[in-house]
Write an enzyme that holds these catalytic residues in place. Sequence first.
Site, PDB file in Angstrom:
ATOM      1  N   THR A 128       0.709  -3.621   4.378  1.00 43.22           N
ATOM      2  CA  THR A 128       1.286  -3.077   5.646  1.00 43.22           C
ATOM      3  C   THR A 128       1.026  -4.095   6.731  1.00 43.22           C
ATOM      4  O   THR A 128       0.276  -5.026   6.723  1.00 43.22           O
ATOM      5  CB  THR A 128       0.038  -1.803   5.860  1.00 43.22           C
ATOM      6  OG1 THR A 128       0.349  -1.544   7.468  1.00 43.22           O
ATOM      7  CG2 THR A 128      -1.404  -2.212   5.905  1.00 43.22           C
ATOM      8  N   ASP A 129       2.079  -3.691   7.709  1.00 48.36           N
ATOM      9  CA  ASP A 129       2.067  -4.666   8.747  1.00 48.36           C
ATOM     10  C   ASP A 129       0.834  -4.338   9.619  1.00 48.36           C
ATOM     11  O   ASP A 129       0.524  -5.286  10.483  1.00 48.36           O
ATOM     12  CB  ASP A 129       3.302  -4.414   9.839  1.00 48.36           C
ATOM     13  CG  ASP A 129       3.289  -2.958  10.154  1.00 48.36           C
ATOM     14  OD1 ASP A 129       2.569  -1.898   9.846  1.00 48.36           O
ATOM     15  OD2 ASP A 129       4.247  -2.627  11.115  1.00 48.36           O
ATOM     16  N   GLU A 130      -0.044  -3.438   9.532  1.00 55.17           N
ATOM     17  CA  GLU A 130      -1.280  -3.010  10.204  1.00 55.17           C
ATOM     18  C   GLU A 130      -2.143  -4.312  10.050  1.00 55.17           C
ATOM     19  O   GLU A 130      -3.225  -4.411  10.961  1.00 55.17           O
ATOM     20  CB  GLU A 130      -1.916  -1.883  10.020  1.00 55.17           C
ATOM     21  CG  GLU A 130      -0.846  -0.675  10.421  1.00 55.17           C
ATOM     22  CD  GLU A 130      -1.467   0.704  10.279  1.00 55.17           C
ATOM     23  OE1 GLU A 130      -2.837   0.804  10.429  1.00 55.17           O
ATOM     24  OE2 GLU A 130      -0.883   1.687  10.432  1.00 55.17           O
ATOM     25  N   TYR A 155      -8.864   1.530   7.735  1.00 55.44           N
ATOM     26  CA  TYR A 155      -7.843   1.409   6.775  1.00 55.44           C
ATOM     27  C   TYR A 155      -7.318   0.098   6.887  1.00 55.44           C
ATOM     28  O   TYR A 155      -7.269  -0.389   5.684  1.00 55.44           O
ATOM     29  CB  TYR A 155      -6.701   2.774   7.205  1.00 55.44           C
ATOM     30  CG  TYR A 155      -5.472   2.149   6.487  1.00 55.44           C
ATOM     31  CD1 TYR A 155      -5.014   2.242   5.158  1.00 55.44           C
ATOM     32  CD2 TYR A 155      -4.249   1.902   7.407  1.00 55.44           C
ATOM     33  CE1 TYR A 155      -4.067   1.994   4.648  1.00 55.44           C
ATOM     34  CE2 TYR A 155      -3.056   1.329   6.937  1.00 55.44           C
ATOM     35  CZ  TYR A 155      -2.894   1.656   5.256  1.00 55.44           C
ATOM     36  OH  TYR A 155      -1.697   1.450   4.735  1.00 55.44           O
ATOM     37  N   LYS A 159      -6.958  -2.834   3.739  1.00 52.80           N
ATOM     38  CA  LYS A 159      -5.724  -3.488   3.190  1.00 52.80           C
ATOM     39  C   LYS A 159      -5.682  -4.934   3.539  1.00 52.80           C
ATOM     40  O   LYS A 159      -5.379  -5.905   2.437  1.00 52.80           O
ATOM     41  CB  LYS A 159      -4.472  -2.777   4.114  1.00 52.80           C
ATOM     42  CG  LYS A 159      -4.268  -1.313   3.685  1.00 52.80           C
ATOM     43  CD  LYS A 159      -3.834  -0.810   2.262  1.00 52.80           C
ATOM     44  CE  LYS A 159      -2.599  -1.473   1.684  1.00 52.80           C
ATOM     45  NZ  LYS A 159      -2.287  -1.060   0.520  1.00 52.80           N
TER      46      LYS A 159
HETATM   47  P1  NAD Z   1       0.085   8.161   0.059  1.00 54.44           P
HETATM   48  O1  NAD Z   1      -1.223   8.387   0.477  1.00 54.44           O
HETATM   49  O2  NAD Z   1       0.944   9.027   0.340  1.00 54.44           O
HETATM   50  O3  NAD Z   1      -0.126   7.855  -1.494  1.00 54.44           O
HETATM   51  C1  NAD Z   1      -1.225   7.410  -1.956  1.00 54.44           C
HETATM   52  C2  NAD Z   1      -1.052   7.554  -3.674  1.00 54.44           C
HETATM   53  O4  NAD Z   1      -2.099   6.996  -4.371  1.00 54.44           O
HETATM   54  C3  NAD Z   1      -1.234   9.111  -3.917  1.00 54.44           C
HETATM   55  O5  NAD Z   1      -0.339   9.396  -4.781  1.00 54.44           O
HETATM   56  C4  NAD Z   1      -2.744   9.048  -4.289  1.00 54.44           C
HETATM   57  O6  NAD Z   1      -2.900  10.246  -5.371  1.00 54.44           O
HETATM   58  C5  NAD Z   1      -2.833   7.647  -5.103  1.00 54.44           C
HETATM   59  N1  NAD Z   1      -4.256   7.244  -5.214  1.00 54.44           N
HETATM   60  C6  NAD Z   1      -5.155   7.179  -4.200  1.00 54.44           C
HETATM   61  N2  NAD Z   1      -6.223   6.711  -4.642  1.00 54.44           N
HETATM   62  C7  NAD Z   1      -6.236   6.304  -5.925  1.00 54.44           C
HETATM   63  C8  NAD Z   1      -7.057   5.853  -6.967  1.00 54.44           C
HETATM   64  N3  NAD Z   1      -8.343   5.346  -6.488  1.00 54.44           N
HETATM   65  N4  NAD Z   1      -6.556   5.742  -7.850  1.00 54.44           N
HETATM   66  C9  NAD Z   1      -5.308   6.177  -8.308  1.00 54.44           C
HETATM   67  N5  NAD Z   1      -4.450   6.447  -7.658  1.00 54.44           N
HETATM   68  C10 NAD Z   1      -4.782   6.623  -6.335  1.00 54.44           C
HETATM   69  O7  NAD Z   1       0.490   6.727   0.585  1.00 54.44           O
HETATM   70  P2  NAD Z   1       1.919   6.032   1.053  1.00 54.44           P
HETATM   71  O8  NAD Z   1       1.929   6.147   2.415  1.00 54.44           O
HETATM   72  O9  NAD Z   1       2.770   6.676   0.175  1.00 54.44           O
HETATM   73  O10 NAD Z   1       1.407   4.410   1.031  1.00 54.44           O
HETATM   74  C11 NAD Z   1       1.512   3.788  -0.437  1.00 54.44           C
HETATM   75  C12 NAD Z   1       1.209   2.331  -0.171  1.00 54.44           C
HETATM   76  O11 NAD Z   1       1.891   1.709   0.691  1.00 54.44           O
HETATM   77  C13 NAD Z   1      -0.257   1.986   0.354  1.00 54.44           C
HETATM   78  O12 NAD Z   1      -0.759   1.264  -0.068  1.00 54.44           O
HETATM   79  C14 NAD Z   1      -0.024   1.700   2.014  1.00 54.44           C
HETATM   80  O13 NAD Z   1      -1.021   0.928   2.300  1.00 54.44           O
HETATM   81  C15 NAD Z   1       1.282   1.025   1.752  1.00 54.44           C
HETATM   82  N6  NAD Z   1       2.119   1.216   3.128  1.00 54.44           N
HETATM   83  C16 NAD Z   1       2.455   2.582   3.555  1.00 54.44           C
HETATM   84  C17 NAD Z   1       3.319   2.517   4.684  1.00 54.44           C
HETATM   85  C18 NAD Z   1       3.543   3.805   5.446  1.00 54.44           C
HETATM   86  O14 NAD Z   1       4.138   3.819   6.427  1.00 54.44           O
HETATM   87  N7  NAD Z   1       3.305   5.014   4.849  1.00 54.44           N
HETATM   88  C19 NAD Z   1       3.644   1.539   5.167  1.00 54.44           C
HETATM   89  C20 NAD Z   1       3.547   0.187   4.584  1.00 54.44           C
HETATM   90  C21 NAD Z   1       2.708  -0.045   3.645  1.00 54.44           C
HETATM   91  O1  DAU Z   2       2.498   0.491   9.675  1.00 58.42           O
HETATM   92  C1  DAU Z   2       2.227   0.774   8.491  1.00 58.42           C
HETATM   93  C2  DAU Z   2       1.353   1.962   8.600  1.00 58.42           C
HETATM   94  O2  DAU Z   2       2.303   3.051   9.115  1.00 58.42           O
HETATM   95  C3  DAU Z   2       0.991   2.551   6.950  1.00 58.42           C
HETATM   96  O3  DAU Z   2       0.086   1.330   6.691  1.00 58.42           O
HETATM   97  C4  DAU Z   2      -0.092   3.529   6.942  1.00 58.42           C
HETATM   98  O4  DAU Z   2      -0.278   3.849   5.731  1.00 58.42           O
HETATM   99  C5  DAU Z   2       0.853   4.636   7.450  1.00 58.42           C
HETATM  100  O5  DAU Z   2      -0.045   5.903   7.789  1.00 58.42           O
HETATM  101  C6  DAU Z   2       1.203   4.385   9.050  1.00 58.42           C
HETATM  102  O6  DAU Z   2       0.223   4.119   9.861  1.00 58.42           O
HETATM  103  P1  DAU Z   2       0.115   4.906  11.489  1.00 58.42           P
HETATM  104  O7  DAU Z   2      -1.201   5.119  11.885  1.00 58.42           O
HETATM  105  O8  DAU Z   2       0.985   4.043  12.473  1.00 58.42           O
HETATM  106  O9  DAU Z   2       1.059   6.333  11.078  1.00 58.42           O
HETATM  107  P2  DAU Z   2       0.597   7.733  11.591  1.00 58.42           P
HETATM  108  O10 DAU Z   2       1.710   8.657  11.042  1.00 58.42           O
HETATM  109  O11 DAU Z   2      -0.584   8.252  11.300  1.00 58.42           O
HETATM  110  O12 DAU Z   2       1.026   7.779  12.942  1.00 58.42           O
HETATM  111  C7  DAU Z   2       2.324   7.115  13.603  1.00 58.42           C
HETATM  112  C8  DAU Z   2       1.885   7.164  14.946  1.00 58.42           C
HETATM  113  O13 DAU Z   2       2.002   8.503  15.613  1.00 58.42           O
HETATM  114  C9  DAU Z   2       0.762   6.585  15.751  1.00 58.42           C
HETATM  115  O14 DAU Z   2       0.798   5.963  16.957  1.00 58.42           O
HETATM  116  C10 DAU Z   2      -0.206   7.799  15.809  1.00 58.42           C
HETATM  117  C11 DAU Z   2       0.710   8.733  16.193  1.00 58.42           C
HETATM  118  N1  DAU Z   2       0.280  10.183  16.027  1.00 58.42           N
HETATM  119  C12 DAU Z   2       0.005  10.522  14.795  1.00 58.42           C
HETATM  120  C13 DAU Z   2      -0.172  11.935  14.380  1.00 58.42           C
HETATM  121  C14 DAU Z   2      -0.469  12.217  12.973  1.00 58.42           C
HETATM  122  C15 DAU Z   2       0.627  11.285  17.003  1.00 58.42           C
HETATM  123  O15 DAU Z   2       0.839  10.840  18.216  1.00 58.42           O
HETATM  124  N2  DAU Z   2       0.445  12.446  16.552  1.00 58.42           N
HETATM  125  C16 DAU Z   2       0.114  12.779  15.292  1.00 58.42           C
HETATM  126  O16 DAU Z   2      -0.136  14.121  15.244  1.00 58.42           O
END
Ligand code: NAD
Ligand code: DAU
Length: 339
Positions: A128-130, A155, A159
């Site tokens: 992630t970019d975080e 989190y 990562k």
């Molecule tokens: P998600 O929470 O929707 O999915 C995570 C999946 O991992 C689920 O299916 C869960 O059952 C599985 N999992 C969790 N713990 C596990 C374990 N111990 N063993 C096996 N499986 C397990 O997450 P997402 O949003 O799809 O993110 C997926 C990946 O992408 C993560 O590594 C996250 O850091 C990265 N990422 C997410 C975003 C975003 O915007 N959501 C952006 C950049 C990177």
């Molecule tokens: O940047 C990549 C990341 O993006 C991933 O690594 C994470 O897995 C993914 O969850 C996401 O993280 P954020 O914390 O940015 O996403 P989230 O959807 O939780 O929140 C997006 C923005 O919206 C953040 O500034 C918090 C705000 N927010 C979130 C929720 C759930 C609100 O204002 N209201 C809300 O109800």
Amino acid sequence: MTEIFSPKNIIVTGGAGFIGSNFVHYVVNNHPGVHVTVLDALTYAGNRENLAGIPDDRLTFIHGNICDAELLDRIVPQADAIVHYAAESHNDNSIADPEPFVKTNVEGTFRLLEAARKYDVRFHHVSTDEVYGDLALDDPHKFTEETPYHPSSPYSSTKASSDMMVRAWHRTFGLRTTISNCSNNYGPYQHVEKFIPRQITNVLEGIRPKLYGAGLNVRDWIHTEDHSRAVWTILTQGRLGETYLIGANGEKNNIDVIEMILSIMGKPSDDYDHVKDRPGHDRRYAIDSTKLQTELGWKPLYTDFESGLKKTVEWYTEHRAWWEPTKQATEAKYKKQGQ
Ligand code: NAD
Ligand code: DAU
């Protein structure tokens, strides 16, 4: 560009989650010679239904944990690549209880790296970019591959730890690795705890959307299909030991996103509540994806955020049965946190 690595059997960890399942659909639809084995623990965030419709001869589903070294010994030798998505992924949960994040994101990645090393299997780490922390709202710079690590939340710190291990396993053991760090994804199958699906499903349920704090925080949105194509490109064409940033120039502040959702759904633009801010809330993420674009020729296809968001609203409107079972418990958890 032509592929320099052509895997035939890949393990996708976390393939029943949001981005992992989108990647599995992408591979099955676009790369006919590839067999996918999904390894997923089906936590609250995983859903077997996300993989519905994929033929059995293309997909093997294994319900298991990435921390289970014996299980990895059974499945990793048959693979030629591991694409590692499995993680605890939600910042707010990591603030409420960091422990599962350390277990899955740090120990789980360690177990996978050890299995990949033992059986000499290529490893792509999805991150992630975080890990780079945040930018000021008026900073003219974006994150690049050279930006120092500076994670803010439990989190993102786990990562960052996992990224560091991947780099070390490459340098010390010569493991064939690549890393991608992507910005905020949106699209189908995203859990209703996350910002965009939470607000869409709130409107569908007659609940007012919830904005943290003043809502000026900026996220750099990318459609999950663009992320999937980027990961495939890096896996098959990327240079070993390298990191590539993935982003689609999608910077928007949270107020603008909420107002866009309300407008798409035919509601007044001020029909939302301000709620308690997230502790340590990162102000802004912004990705410079020049390296990925110039070196590997990847470009985002979803360049119009509003039309991608409209499609996403349609998906949640048409798939109530997918999200309804998790909505109430998610909102109850937020209510307890004052959000
Ligand atoms: P998600 O929470 O929707 O999915 C995570 C999946 O991992 C689920 O299916 C869960 O059952 C599985 N999992 C969790 N713990 C596990 C374990 N111990 N063993 C096996 N499986 C397990 O997450 P997402 O949003 O799809 O993110 C997926 C990946 O992408 C993560 O590594 C996250 O850091 C990265 N990422 C997410 C975003 C975003 O915007 N959501 C952006 C950049 C990177
Ligand atoms: O940047 C990549 C990341 O993006 C991933 O690594 C994470 O897995 C993914 O969850 C996401 O993280 P954020 O914390 O940015 O996403 P989230 O959807 O939780 O929140 C997006 C923005 O919206 C953040 O500034 C918090 C705000 N927010 C979130 C929720 C759930 C609100 O204002 N209201 C809300 O109800």
